[in-house]
Design an enzyme around this catalytic site. Structure first.
Site, PDB file in Angstrom:
ATOM      1  N   LYS A 108      36.499 -89.503 -29.342  1.00  0.00           N
ATOM      2  CA  LYS A 108      36.400 -88.075 -29.045  1.00  0.00           C
ATOM      3  C   LYS A 108      36.893 -87.214 -30.205  1.00  0.00           C
ATOM      4  CE  LYS A 108      36.660 -88.584 -24.033  1.00  0.00           C
ATOM      5  NZ  LYS A 108      37.428 -88.263 -22.797  1.00  0.00           N
ATOM      6  N   LYS A 126      24.723 -95.503 -19.986  1.00  0.00           N
ATOM      7  CA  LYS A 126      25.454 -95.281 -18.741  1.00  0.00           C
ATOM      8  C   LYS A 126      25.239 -93.861 -18.238  1.00  0.00           C
ATOM      9  CE  LYS A 126      30.277 -95.362 -17.108  1.00  0.00           C
ATOM     10  NZ  LYS A 126      31.676 -95.602 -17.538  1.00  0.00           N
ATOM     11  N   LYS A 183      28.385 -87.559 -17.082  1.00  0.00           N
ATOM     12  CA  LYS A 183      28.313 -86.091 -17.085  1.00  0.00           C
ATOM     13  C   LYS A 183      28.119 -85.542 -18.489  1.00  0.00           C
ATOM     14  CE  LYS A 183      33.368 -85.384 -17.206  1.00  0.00           C
ATOM     15  NZ  LYS A 183      33.820 -86.786 -17.079  1.00  0.00           N
TER      16      LYS A 183
END
Length: 336
Positions: free
Chosen positions: A112, A195, A198
């Site tokens: 991230k 996968k 969101k």
């Protein structure tokens, strides 16, 4: 009974199918034969910029969905993370125990922070796994139901717990990751090799359980499929159809081989329509129950207050034991 602890972030307006089948469905099963603690981890949600009104709405929405999906407040302890201040207090203790290097090695932080850049990465994202460790050890959890991608965080939790116990005496239960191998792996409808998430590039590949039946049926009927016409499970050659078969099987509780037999000689159109019917029928009562809970906010908050009281009774005992082991002077003042 063994104790389990897990949590989910309130970072969307609806849980998606992957959230349910990959986590919440297992939580529902575990509450029957475990001392189960489940929380909406709103403090963790602060690692990304958020609107206060949106966060409040999503936090209550997450709690309502968990109940609608089968969590029973009479069988488990359901609460909001920020309602129990001991999470932050134990988090600081563990931050003072964790090494910079081991925190820096956390895969999710590296991924991230590389995407957003160091200057735009908040410190909370770096210490996120340590607060997560506090979440777990605060309740002396034996097992933590998580996905495979969270195994590294559980290992950090175990390391910190063992380190504390070794230095200051037996204080924490050392948890195990409860990776459920049979949990259905749900992929994106538009990219069946990725996968369902969101953070997907397009919402058209994600089935949100609170979306209308019409919206979800359209998404399923527009799902990417594979060459040929045979409805057969083959993740390598037919990832799109395999993903839809997995969804159908997980929600209908039928064997994939049975579904394959039903659609032998039929086209993809008939099969997609059947999957859409299974999905929309399954989540229609969930959507209705969620809306009912949200329409009576006072009642929902009462449920969460009951959970807070049960959670804090355990958390306060653990923190007192921790502080005592560290030599922190106890306060003589007692809250009324």
């Amino acid at each position: 009974m063994k104790r389990v602890l897990s949590g989910i972030q309130p970072t969307a307006d609806s849980f998606h199918l992957g959230n349910y089948l990959g986590a919440v469905k297992q939580w529902v099963d575990l509450q029957s034969d475990h001392d189960a603690f489940y929380c909406v981890v709103d403090l963790h949600a602060l690692t990304v910029e958020t609107d206060p009104e949106v966060l409040r709405k999503r936090t209550l929405l997450a709690a309502a969905q968990l109940i609608a999906l089968g969590l029973d407040p009479d069988k488990c302890t359901l609460f909001i993370q920020s309602h129990v201040p001991e999470h932050n207090q134990l988090g600081w203790v563990l931050e003072c125990l964790a090494g910079f290097g081991e925190a820096n090695r956390m895969t999710q932080f590296k991924d991230k922070s590389q995407k957003s850049g160091a200057d735009r990465t908040v410190v909370g994202l770096f210490t996120y796994p340590i607060l997560q460790a506090a979440d777990i050890m605060l309740y002396q959890a034996n097992r933590v139901p998580v996905g495979e991608d969270q195994r590294q965080h559980i290992e950090l939790t175990r390391d910190l717990g063992q380190r504390f116990n070794s230095k200051y005496g037996q204080t924490f239960t050392i948890p195990e990751a409860h990776i459920i191998k049979s949990a259905a792996k749900i992929n994106d409808l538009q990219d069946p090799n990725a996968k369902m998430s969101k953070s997907s590039a397009s919402s058209s590949g994600v089935i949100d359980i609170l979306d209308s039946a019409e919206v979800n049926a359209k998404k399923i009927k527009s799902a990417v499929t594979d060459a040929g016409k045979e409805v057969k499970f083959d993740e390598k050659e037919k990832p799109g159809i395999s993903n839809l078969l997995t969804i159908h099987s997980a929600l209908s509780n039928r064997a994939i081989s049975d579904i394959e037999s039903e659609f032998a000689g039929k086209g993809y159109g008939d099969f997609k329509s059947a999957v859409a019917e299974v999905v929309t029928s399954y989540f229609a009562p969930v959507k209705k129950r969620t809306e009912e809970l949200l329409s009576d906010e006072a009642h929902l908050l009462k449920i969460l207050e009951q959970g807070r009281q049960k959670a804090r009774a355990v958390a306060a005992e653990t923190l007192a034991k921790t502080y005592s082991a560290l030599g922190l002077v106890p306060s003589s003042f007692k809250d009324k």
